[in-house]
Design a protein around this motif. Structure first.
Motif, short mmCIF file in Angstrom:
data_model
loop_
_atom_site.label_atom_id
_atom_site.label_comp_id
_atom_site.label_asym_id
_atom_site.label_seq_id
_atom_site.Cartn_x
_atom_site.Cartn_y
_atom_site.Cartn_z
N ASN A 100 19.99 6.88 -3.80
CA ASN A 100 19.62 5.60 -4.40
C ASN A 100 18.14 5.34 -4.13
O ASN A 100 17.76 4.95 -3.05
CB ASN A 100 20.50 4.50 -3.81
N ARG A 101 17.31 5.60 -5.10
CA ARG A 101 15.87 5.36 -5.01
C ARG A 101 15.28 5.90 -3.71
O ARG A 101 14.79 5.15 -2.86
CB ARG A 101 15.54 3.88 -5.16
N THR A 112 16.86 8.99 -7.88
CA THR A 112 18.23 8.48 -7.92
C THR A 112 19.10 9.55 -8.54
O THR A 112 18.74 10.15 -9.55
CB THR A 112 18.30 7.20 -8.77
#
Lengths: 357, 382, 282, 278
Positions: free
Chosen positions: A22-23, A12
């Motif tokens: 994001n992840r 992230t």
């Protein structure tokens, strides 16, 4: 040792309030060419920079060759990289540019010369070795960039939109040249681009990114033929979208019927389809066949009217009006031509017609 | 664009606004040109004397600080009766220079004694010649300036009383003796070495005639004196200060303890709080160079109607009140001999005039002085 | 007709250039010629030609000292400015918190009159100034104040303080116009930060540094007000010139000859410097 | 060398502590002289080695105003600066126009010639200017001193303005002509607004140059045209650095004003532009 050359685990990265990655979970196998594809701002470059170390992830880890490199500075990661704007050292000759990574590594002069010669031969730039970058064309500069990235045989080659500063024709040529070079070197490569054609033509696998997330990873065929989201279907290739409701499912044949504005269209059954639920149909324009109005019907054959024709050289692009409210884009080869206002029959190939829920 | 426009206008208009306020109202006034005062006396003229003239005589004085050369150039260009510098305050040397330049000066003594009665209190010999310069009554003596030993009593309890003692005890104060470079602009640059040399070798013969430099340098006393002088400089606070302000910085830091400088300046600085209160002055018996005596001159070529006012101002400046003010505020010896009228307390701070006059050394050998100014830097700087 | 319009056009150009040319000839060229002529006249005379003003200055050992001093001061200050500017520019381009403030700080010595800066430095580095208080407070073995004012190192420091902004500004702007990709390329290729600086950044911003340092050098070489008040025993050429006309009677010819020597030295040096610069940037 | 290398390396690695130490030292060395001047200007009986003055006073400011007539001198300086700026700008616009827009054979040479005064140490031609001005009785007049400043300011103005004018878009002028504006109207309604930022930059530079000019002033000033830098110089020589400090503080205020204008109006890049070009 796992079989990934590069692995991003739950990476992230935020820039202020913007979440650029994001992840992200991504594994790139040895010897594979993986493309990160997505529109600008989707986070693909951030991911690449997490691999190079120019960005340090806020969370998650980056592995190269099984080693956690999250906290290792860029210059110790043994990478090769080709840049969008070439990023050649303007004050050095072609030879010096290619020699630079070797010089930094303290390799002796004679060996250096051999390796540089070899690399220049590989990209057919031998005769330009004493030129300065500004004396070269864009394609030549990019080849030098490739040579510089490959000369010390890095573990991984990273390519950040390497072709987007070149003109269309050159781009296509370079595409094959790069693929060829990578095959010959047998190197693992990560290729970042926003050009879907490039991604499909080059890659072993493609990771499509959108809004900081990976939406789908798969081979070019998988991505093209069975996109898992409207975004991917829309982003890659031309698509028609039709909205309707599922009216029946025939799981024995793997098909379903979707009703769109009174038309019953047979589609390939998807996993989470339920009768009565809304469904989004996605059809590639070249998966629709066009016949004149005398054609006798069959599955998914409907009458329509030509609204607009655009001549594209090798094919024609039609806008067809189906029923009262449906407009479909259809591409067919240019040998058969229909006129505007002509009534036609269209056939949506049922095995190419999928539903994205 | 608008703020930029505004800025342009502001930039151009601000000085114009200042122009507007700069216009003074029309008041009859005389112009005093001063080429003799240092920073301390410029302060004194402007904050003490000129307001007093205005209060007591009702005369407005336009005070201008200038230099000798441009002043004489300016006066040369005057048409008779059109001169615009009505009163001059100068060093003695300016008088013959002005006369040589064709600028005529009023003979104040004895011609104008009736309008300037206080002139009678000035010592007559100072109105004839001073330091070898002929005055011929053209100037009125306003003050007598004197160089003196300046020392910080926190560090030096028993100051030397003669140059020889100073020299013999130099090791006590090594690195703490303040001496300005010989090529500095300040008068102390040549007055220190001149006074020092004078203590060991005669600069003038019995008739008061300057002894040629060559003879001085040949003679044994002369050689000895120069050698001592060169040696003396190696005991100074190094590097030598380029100008007096640097020396005073050292005084204030406590690095310099003793020096030789204009007495009034040093004492007045102490009084103002720009030098430590422990600063004291003393004198050296073989002789200490005089400073620049201050003379008031009246040019002939100024409009006649101004002259009466100017004489009145001169008389006022020589009045006992003003002269006492001079010595009590500025620690400068008065131009008039009114020693008995001066408060006794003054003599606690400065030596009495009779005593000082004995060691008052006139620089009579200009060849030596010029030699120090030109070559001093080469031979004296350690 | 065509010739007429061409003539007219030339006329317009000339009349547009006229103010600039008048300024150049009236305020620079003519005074310069006056200086040249004066330097060739015997002292105080308006006739006759002589080289004695040059010879009498150049033949002394002092002349050599003065010239060496002038070059020592200006070159050391230039070098110091470069070192300092590169470090400062490398830091400021990172746009850390407060970088705008430091950018502003950087130009202060150029905006504030030099004499005030010099006065402040004299007070600060003086034997009872804060600098010595600090040094003597922190290092107990320093018993005597360090003499900085009126020494050559002190003068170099003053010069650097005053004239480094030229170099710093051009260095910073060269650094900021650098393509960040190039550094990343070097980085990925395995170069550590020192290598990147040494082989990539420095060679690339060198033209900018040199262009700025020329300005610093010129300013330092011609510096007048600072050595005049803070030079003390050290008098570079400019002060040496002024001292000639500060005498009574003023020695205009001697001053002019020294001024010509100074101007020639500067022009010669600049020509060499520019040649190096041009070769570098090629 | 090794030490230097380690230091540079650590700066490059972005060690915040070292960086901020460096910046702090830098800030201190630039600002502390002014703080010291400030303290000196209000300190009394400040002897020996003390960090701060034991007594505070405004006497030195009163002295600066009453005795050195600092406001009169400020006025002189401003008058001279305004004249110098006006003349330089009036020279700069047409000459900048000619150099920026018209075809001139040997333009490079001409430009080099106009910038020559910046390559020669000012004291060299200051000597000549002083002699010429003595003869023309220009010494000790505001106009004369300003004219001497023009020798330094005009090249600045020409440099800045020719660059600005060169950057004007030809098409805009053509568009104006097409719209029916005559030359006069084009100049006032199109060109002037477009080059105004350049003119402003030029004004700021020439103003700063004139306001701070010392060498040429020292050669041409007289008792009626003492400017602030010259007065500061004289005051430093006279001693009483307390008073000099007070004067300096008064003198530095307009500079700070100019600094803020520069900060708002002119980016550092522009500033470099102004300084660039020999």
């Amino acid at each position: 040792m796992n079989d990934y050359m590069i692995e991003l685990r739950d990476v992230t990265k935020r820039f202020g309030s913007i979440v650029a990655n994001n992840r992200i979970n991504l594994g790139i196998r040895r010897g594979e060419l993986m493309t990160l594809l997505g529109p600008s701002g989707c986070g693909k470059t951030t991911s690449l920079r997490c691999i190079t170390g120019h960005n340090i992830p806020d969370e998650g880890k980056v592995f190269i060759d099984g080693i956690d490199v999250t906290d290792i500075p860029t210059h110790k990661r043994e990478l090769g990289m080709v840049f969008q704007n070439f990023a050649l050292f303007p004050h050095m000759t072609v030879f010096e540019n290619v020699e630079f990574p070797l010089m930094i590594r303290g390799i002796n002069k004679r060996e250096r010369e051999e390796l540089v010669e070899e690399a220049l031969q590989l990209i057919r730039m031998k005769e330009y070795e004493s030129h300065h970058p500004r004396q070269l064309s864009g394609g030549q500069q990019q080849r030098v960039g490739l040579a510089r990235a490959l000369v010390y045989r890095p573990k991984v080659l990273l390519l950040d939109e390497p072709l987007s500063n070149l003109d269309a024709k050159l781009r296509e040529e370079m595409r094959f040249e790069i693929r060829d070079l990578i095959d010959r070197m047998g190197i693992t490569a990560v290729y970042v681009t926003h050009d879907q054609a490039e991604a499909l033509a080059l890659s072993d696998r493609v990771a499509v990114m959108n809004r900081g997330k990976i939406e789908q990873i798969g081979t070019p065929t998988e991505i093209y033929d069975s996109p898992q989201s409207r975004f991917i279907a829309d982003f890659i290739g031309l698509s028609d979208f039709l909205e309707g409701t599922v009216s029946s499912i025939r799981s024995d044949r793997g098909t379903a019927i979707v009703k769109v504005e009174g038309l019953e269209i047979q589609v390939v059954a998807g996993p989470n389809m339920e009768v009565g639920k809304r469904a989004l149909l996605f059809i590639r324009p070249n998966n629709v066949e066009l016949f004149n109005k005398t054609h006798k019907g069959g599955t998914n054959t409907f009458p329509g009217e030509v609204e607009k024709i655009t001549y594209l050289g090798d094919r024609n692009d039609y806008r067809i009006k189906l029923g009262s409210n449906i407009r479909l884009r259809v591409q067919s080869d240019s040998k058969v031509r229909f006129r505007v206002g002509e009534e036609v029959k269209i056939c949506i190939l049922p095995d190419q017609c999928r539903v994205i829920v | 664009m608008k703020p930029k426009m505004l800025l342009c206008i502001l930039l151009l208009a601000a000085p114009l606004a200042l122009f507007g306020t700069g216009v003074a109202e029309e008041v009859p006034e005389i112009t005093l040109i001063d080429t003799n005062s240092g920073a301390n006396f410029q302060w004194y003229w402007q904050t003490q004397v000129i307001p007093a003239i205005k209060d007591q005589l009702g005369v407005k004085v336009n005070y201008i600080v200038s230099k000798e050369a441009p002043l004489i150039e300016r006066m040369k260009a005057w048409e008779p009766g059109k001169g615009d510098a009505h009163l001059l305050f100068v060093k003695p040397g300016t008088i013959p220079k002005a006369l040589d330049g064709g600028v005529d000066l009023e003979t104040l003594y004895p011609d104008k004694v009736d309008v300037i009665p206080n002139l009678n209190k000035c010592p007559k010999e100072y109105l004839k010649t001073v330091l070898g310069v002929s005055i011929d009554g053209k100037g009125a003596l306003y003050w007598r300036s004197q160089y003196a030993l300046i020392y910080n009593s926190d560090y030096i309890k028993e100051p030397p009383t003669s140059w020889k003692e100073f020299y013999n005890r130099r090791a006590e104060w090594k690195g703490h003796i303040g001496i300005v470079r010989p090529d500095a602009k300040s008068g102390s640059s040549y007055r220190i070495p001149y006074s020092f040399l004078n203590a060991y070798v005669d600069m003038v013969d019995a008739q008061g005639k300057a002894i040629p430099l060559e003879d001085l340098q040949e003679s044994n006393e002369g050689k000895d004196a120069f050698a001592k002088l060169i040696n003396f400089y190696t005991y100074a606070k190094l590097p030598l200060p380029a100008e007096p302000p640097n020396m005073f910085e050292d005084f204030n830091a406590g690095d310099t303890w003793i020096s030789f400088y204009a007495m009034d300046y040093s004492l007045w600085s102490r009084h103002q709080g720009t030098m430590p209160p422990s600063i004291k002055s003393g004198f050296l018996e073989e002789g200490m160079a005089a400073g620049s005596d201050g003379y008031l001159l009246v040019p002939v070529d100024i409009p006649e109607e101004y002259k009466a006012t100017v004489y009145k101002v001169v008389n006022f400046l020589l009045s006992d009140d003003q002269q006492i003010r001079l010595i009590t505020t500025m620690w400068q010896y008065t131009g008039t001999d009114i020693w008995d009228k001066i408060p006794g307390i003054v003599w606690d701070t400065i030596p009495p005039w009779e005593k000082m006059e004995q060691s008052r050394l006139r620089i009579g050998n200009s060849e030596v002085k010029n030699f120090i100014r030109e070559k001093g830097a080469d031979i004296l700087i350690p | 007709m065509r010739r007429g319009s061409k003539l007219r056009s030339t006329g317009v150009t000339l009349s547009l250039l006229l103010p600039g040319l008048a300024c150049f000839f009236g305020l620079f060229f003519y005074p310069m010629m006056v200086t040249v002529v004066r330097s060739l006249r015997p002292e105080g005379s308006d006739t006759g030609w002589t080289l004695v003003n040059y010879i009498s200055f150049l033949s002394t050992a002092k002349a050599r000292d003065v010239i060496v001093l002038t070059f020592t001061l200006s070159l050391s200050a230039t070098l110091l400015s470069i070192l300092f500017s590169v470090a400062l520019a490398l830091i400021l381009r990172k746009k850390l918190g407060g970088h705008r403030f430091f950018r502003l700080t950087m130009i202060i010595p150029r905006v504030v009159p030099g004499l005030i800066g010099a006065l402040g430095l004299l007070l600060f580095f003086g034997s009872r100034g804060w600098f010595n208080l600090l040094v003597m407070g922190v290092f107990p073995f320093v018993e005597k104040p360090i003499q900085i004012n009126y020494t050559v190192p002190g003068l170099i420091l003053f010069y650097t303080w005053l004239y480094f902004p030229f170099t710093a500004l051009t260095t910073l702007s060269a650094l900021e116009s650098l393509d960040p990709g190039i550094e990343e390329a070097a980085d990925v290729a395995g170069a550590n930060k020192w290598h990147v600086l040494r082989y990539v950044i420095l060679p690339l911003i060198m033209p900018g540094i040199l262009a700025g340092s020329v300005l610093t050098f010129m300013a330092a070489f011609g510096a007048f007000s600072i050595p005049l008040i803070a030079g003390g025993n050290y008098r570079p050429l400019s002060v040496e010139i002024y001292k000639q006309i500060d005498l009574t009677p003023a020695r205009w010819s001697a001053a002019s000859a020294r001024a010509m020597i100074m101007a020639m030295l500067q022009v010669i040096f600049l020509t060499i410097y520019m040649r190096i610069l041009r070769r570098r940037s090629r | 060398m090794n030490l230097l290398r380690i230091y540079v390396k650590s700066i490059l690695r972005g060690r915040k502590v070292l960086i901020y130490t460096f910046l702090l030292c830098f800030g201190l060395i630039i600002y502390v002289p002014f703080i010291v001047i400030m303290l000196r200007s209000v300190g009394k009986n400040w002897f020996g080695r003390l960090w701060l003055p034991p007594e505070l006073t405004l006497d030195w400011y009163r002295w600066a105003v009453e005795v050195t007539k600092i406001f009169r001198i400020t006025l002189n300086t401003l008058i001279i600066a305004v004249i110098a700026v006006a003349i330089s700008t009036l020279i700069g616009i047409p000459t900048g126009w000619a150099l920026g827009r018209r075809k001139i054979p040997g333009k490079e040479l001409l430009m080099a010639m106009i910038l020559l005064p910046r390559m020669i140490p000012p004291i060299a031609y200051a000597l000549g200017i002083a002699q010429v001005f003595y003869r023309l009785h220009l010494v000790n007049t505001h106009f004369g001193v300003a004219l001497a400043h023009v020798a330094i300011c005009a090249p600045y103005a020409i440099l800045v303005l020719s660059a600005t004018i060169e950057g004007l878009d030809e098409r805009v002028l053509e568009a104006s002509a097409v719209c029916g504006a005559n030359r006069f109207k084009t100049f006032f309604h199109v060109i002037l607004p477009l080059i105004l930022p350049g003119i402003l930059t030029s004004i700021i530079f020439t103003f700063t140059a004139s306001y701070n000019e010392f060498t040429l002033t020292l050669m041409t000033y007289g008792k009626d045209t003492v400017t602030l830098p010259v007065r500061t110089y004289l005051a430093i020589g006279e001693g009483y650095w307390e008073v000099t400090s007070a004067m300096s503080i008064i003198l530095v205020i307009p500079s700070i004003f100019v600094l803020f204008m520069i900060q708002r109006q002119v980016t550092p890049e522009k500033l470099v532009g102004g300084f660039k070009g020999l």
